[in-house]
Design an enzyme around this catalytic site. Structure first.
Site, PDB file in Angstrom:
ATOM      1  N   GLU A 154       0.817  -1.226   0.000  1.00 32.10           N
ATOM      2  CA  GLU A 154       0.000   0.000   0.000  1.00 32.10           C
ATOM      3  C   GLU A 154       0.850   1.275   0.000  1.00 32.10           C
ATOM      4  OE1 GLU A 154      -2.756  -0.226   3.301  1.00 32.10           O
ATOM      5  OE2 GLU A 154      -4.179  -1.285   2.041  1.00 32.10           O
ATOM      6  N   GLU A 210      -6.903  -7.634  -0.458  1.00 26.49           N
ATOM      7  CA  GLU A 210      -7.435  -7.608   0.908  1.00 26.49           C
ATOM      8  C   GLU A 210      -8.908  -7.266   0.897  1.00 26.49           C
ATOM      9  OE1 GLU A 210      -5.253  -5.119   3.660  1.00 26.49           O
ATOM     10  OE2 GLU A 210      -3.327  -5.832   2.879  1.00 26.49           O
TER      11      GLU A 210
HETATM   12  C1  GAL Z   1      -4.386  -2.530   5.124  1.00 27.41           C
HETATM   13  C2  GAL Z   1      -3.016  -3.166   5.286  1.00 27.41           C
HETATM   14  C3  GAL Z   1      -3.091  -4.454   6.081  1.00 27.41           C
HETATM   15  C4  GAL Z   1      -3.910  -4.242   7.312  1.00 27.41           C
HETATM   16  C5  GAL Z   1      -5.279  -3.725   6.925  1.00 27.41           C
HETATM   17  C6  GAL Z   1      -6.173  -3.454   8.083  1.00 27.41           C
HETATM   18  O1  GAL Z   1      -4.285  -1.207   4.826  1.00 27.41           O
HETATM   19  O2  GAL Z   1      -2.458  -3.429   4.037  1.00 27.41           O
HETATM   20  O3  GAL Z   1      -1.807  -4.872   6.396  1.00 27.41           O
HETATM   21  O4  GAL Z   1      -3.256  -3.325   8.103  1.00 27.41           O
HETATM   22  O5  GAL Z   1      -5.134  -2.510   6.281  1.00 27.41           O
HETATM   23  O6  GAL Z   1      -6.376  -4.582   8.808  1.00 27.41           O
END
Ligand code: GAL
Length: 837
Positions: A192, A261
């Site tokens: 990110e 994600e």
């Molecule tokens: C994203 C990040 C993850 C985790 C998630 C929130 O921004 O890439 O590693 O932090 O947010 O759980």
């Protein structure tokens, strides 16, 4: 092995032949490369375009003993791949000294994934965020001269390259990349960075270009991804993270639409509520993603797990990292989420060919209602999507009418029959319960002994290990070796000093973590951030004396910042200024102590002496008499019998303040049950899955301890006697501390005519049927009631016969089974069942 040990010539010959044969087989089995490529449409594996469903399981957040079961449950849930980050600070805690043991055995984890026949996605980072301490960076990195993290800085890039290469080489050595016949089909570099890149100016862009170049040069033979990087340089694939990614398009036409994600819930902070994301909404987001051309989707998290030891990120990430994921913290199925998604995966996989090859056409029905048709010569598959958060839609598709509930997607594999609707949950809901330790009568059987943390040389004498004429950033000074750092200084006040007044205070600027203040050996108070505001000023009246006065401040960090632009530079501990203030009417005389000579001591004596360890040489000094309660800085110890059975074990810390707990020397994480979750924001009504989700929606646990129960993995315990040691920082009462097991308490399910309801107590028999009704039952789990109409046969006894005493039962919902109902024609006959395990 028996072959090699054999001394007989004839058998040696036989053995050699067998070995050669095995080696030959081995070569063929494991050395055959899997070719992973991609185009704008999909990831292709061995010539076949794939619909890939993946899920995050972070190896250090469970134990190696738990991995096979977790991964098997992920496979049963319809996953193709397991994703994990790689945690740099865990593996390289000291520069060039590596640790890949126990739950850090990354190779073993990937091989467990492989053994289950799943693919792996390796997000090396090595910056990971992940609510992990310092985002996965080792703090020694921050302390390297001339370093600047996550930017075009040679010192940093050399270290990043060193670690990334090390991981890649380890994988290559074990043939774990798909290009070598292994399971890893995708790797990630950075994480990110696009979200924060603008803060780094031109150097940020140069850095990301370098990341791409460096990763590419490692020649792993499978695609590299960069999540949330809208300018990802080729051949890096830019991917999406979030609760929804249907409107995402990668920057490069050759990149498939990938979602790294899909947040299945959210993490929890001390003082925060329990986040929940409904199964309907997760399924909706996934179905919409595939409706709009998605090809790879990863659940973050599929199993969240536990932040053992000091691994929780910060500030203030809790020890539980349950995440409301499809597998709960302990590895149990989180139902209905796990099962509802499993059914979705089956449908999506069944139309893989059409999804990845079909011509796509869309019909817009307005008001956020769309139909998407994937058509190949062999057949078509359709999605009917309704993104309206309140109104259901009736859609005419090819002359047939379909009702699509608000905020849902229907999937029609043949464009005629609805195989799945994201809002219609046909999987059982399970309610987990905690059971008392059957091995002994806790908590009364737990006999506690105790000893004080020795604060003489710090609070009373101000003696440290090193000195500086300034207030140091705690993480840098302590090199992250402990949560605790003593800041100590003395101030000489002459009788004629203008500061003297009846109203004198000490004012301390804290960084948001915890502060305990002592003046002249006396404790004067503590402070820590609340309500998510991570800065405060501590001000307390003090009694000072002419001459030397000792000020000892104990600072305790609760997880180092893991996210944000230049998060690594955020200071921890006691910030300047630290002042003495004399108030005289309207006048204020201030003495700034910030540039005084400060002495520092890292950690606590009990930690240095490893009081938590069973073989500590200081093990003898525990006392049983005068067991204190609500006493700060106190160590407690007891022995216990491991709860019987195989169910996961939790430690109930009710009554305790804040500190660390160790079971047989294993640090199970920070505990802080005295920190109550915010009072407001929980709704008594069932959560409405409709409308965009965020982590403030559908929260529970308002006003209760943020985290009362702490996971103790079975592998940390012995069969007979086990030791529990607590370090209590704030003061608490161990009288109610006890061990419990977690298991399924009750299960319930509903279905309409034509459905089959399956109930399972996950390994235990169903003991009784609490409720059964075929007709128009109302209510939710735990409070079902019969409606105005009912089938002619006795649903309860039919279900009792079919289910009681069995671990799993299937019930067909039909009038044949339950008799015709006297329901009004507008009512859809529904069967609802609730069973006790
Ligand atoms: C994203 C990040 C993850 C985790 C998630 C929130 O921004 O890439 O590693 O932090 O947010 O759980």
């Amino acid at each position: 092995m028996a072959c090699i040990l054999s001394q007989m010539a004839s058998s040696r010959f036989y053995c050699l032949t067998v070995l050669f044969f095995l080696a030959f087989l081995n070569l063929n089995l494991f050395a055959s490369a899997t070719i992973v490529s991609h185009d704008g449409r999909a990831i292709t594996i061995d010539g076949k375009r794939r619909v890939l469903i993946s899920g995050s399981i972070h190896y250090p957040r469970s134990t190696a003993e738990m991995w096979p079961d977790l991964i098997k449950k992920a496979k049963d849930g319809g996953l193709d791949a397991i994703e994990t980050y790689v945690f740099w600070n865990a593996h390289e805690p000291t520069r060039r000294q590596y640790d890949f043991n126990g739950n850090l055995d990354l190779i073993r984890f990937i091989k467990t994934v492989q053994a289950e026949g799943l693919y792996a996605v390796l997000r090396i980072g090595p910056y990971v965020c992940a609510e992990w301490n310092y985002g996965g960076f080792p703090v020694w990195l921050h302390n390297l001269p001339g370093v600047e993290l996550r930017t075009a800085n040679q010192v940093f890039m050399d270290e990043m390259q060193n670690f990334t290469t090390l991981i890649v080489d380890m994988m290559k050595q074990e043939n774990l990349f798909a290009s070598q016949g292994g399971p890893i089909i995708i790797a990630q570099v950075e994480n990110e960075y696009g979200n924060v890149m603008s803060s780094y100016g031109a150097a940020g862009k140069a850095y990301i270009d370098w990341c791409a170049y460096m990763a590419d040069s490692l020649d792993i033979g499978v695609p590299w991804i960069m999540c949330q990087q809208s300018d990802a340089p080729e051949p890096m694939i830019n991917t999406c993270n979030g609760w929804y990614c249907d409107s995402f398009t990668p920057n490069n036409p050759n990149s498939p639409k990938m979602w790294t994600e899909n947040w299945t819930g959210w993490f929890k902070s001390w003082g925060g509520k329990d986040p929940h994301r409904t199964a309907e909404d997760v399924a909706f987001s996934v179905a919409r993603f595939f409706q709009t051309g998605g090809t790879f989707q990863n659940y973050y998290m599929y199993h969240g797990g536990t932040n053992f030891g000091r691994t929780a990120g910060g500030p203030y990430i809790t020890t539980s990292y349950d995440y409301d994921a499809p597998l709960d913290e302990f590895g149990n199925l989180n139902q209905p989420k796990w099962g509802h998604l499993k059914q979705l995966h089956e449908v999506l996989h069944s139309i893989e060919e059409t999804l990845t090859h079909g011509n796509i056409s869309t019909i817009d029905y307005h008001n956020s209602v769309t139909a998407t048709i994937y058509a190949t010569e062999k057949g078509s598959s359709c999605f009917l999507g309704n993104a309206n958060s309140t109104s259901d839609a009736t859609i005419d598709l090819h002359g047939t009418e379909y009702t699509v509930p608000a905020w849902s997607v229907s999937i029609l594999p043949d464009c005629q029959n609805v195989a799945y609707n994201t809002a219609k949950v046909k999987t059982q809901t399970s309610v987990m319960i905690k059971k008392k330790n059957q091995a002994e009568d806790e908590p009364s059987s737990l006999k506690w002994s105790w000893r004080p943390e020795n604060t003489d040389d710090t609070a009373r004498q101000g003696r440290g290990q090193f000195q500086a004429k300034q207030l140091l950033d705690q993480k840098a000074a302590a090199n992250d070796s402990s949560d605790y750092l003593w800041y100590m200084t003395s101030v000489n006040l002459k009788k004629e000093d203008p500061i003297w007044s009846d109203n004198m205070t000490i004012r301390i600027n804290g960084s948001g973590h915890i502060l305990h203040a002592y003046v002249n050996g006396k404790y004067i108070g503590s402070q820590w951030a609340k309500n998510g505001v991570f800065s405060y000023i501590f001000e307390k009246n003090v009694k000072l004396k002419p001459g030397r006065n000792l000020i000892s401040l104990l600072s305790a960090t609760v997880g180092l910042q893991n996210y944000g632009p230049m998060f690594d530079l955020i200071q921890t501990g006691i910030l300047a200024p630290v002042e003495l203030v004399g108030y005289k009417g309207d006048e204020r005389i201030v003495k700034d102590l910030s540039a005084h000579k400060w002495s520092y001591k890292i950690g606590l004596h009990g930690l240095d002496n490893q009081l938590y360890s069973l073989d500590s040489s200081h093990a003898s000094k525990w006392q049983e008499h005068n067991l204190p309660t609500n006493r700060m800085m106190t160590w407690y110890k007891t022995t216990f019998k491991a709860p019987l059975g195989k169910y996961p074990v939790v430690l109930d810390m009710d009554g305790m303040g804040k500190g660390f707990a160790w079971v047989n020397g294993h640090n199970i994480g920070r505990y802080w049950p005295s920190f109550l979750a915010e009072e407001d924001g929980c709704s008594p009504q069932a959560c409405d899955y409709r409308g965009p989700y965020d982590n403030n929606k559908c929260v529970t646990n308002c006003g209760k301890p943020t985290q009362r129960w702490y996971h103790v993995p079975r592998s940390f315990m012995e069969n007979d006697v086990n030791t529990l040691i607590l370090f209590e920082e704030f003061g608490g009462n161990p009288a109610r501390v006890n061990f419990q097991t977690i298991t399924v308490g009750s299960v319930s399910g509903s279905g309409i005519e034509g459905d089959t309801i399956e109930l399972s107590c996950q390994g235990q028999p169903i003991s009784a049927i609490e409720f059964a009704s075929f007709g128009d039952p109302q209510g939710t789990t735990g409070s079902f009631v019969k409606g105005a109409c009912e089938g002619s046969k006795d649903a309860l006894s039919i279900i009792q016969k079919a289910c009681v005493g069995k671990e799993t039962c299937k019930i067909e919902v039909s009038k044949d089974v339950f008799g015709s109902t006297n329901c009004d024609s507008s009512i859809v006959n529904t069967l609802t069942v609730e069973a006790l395990c």
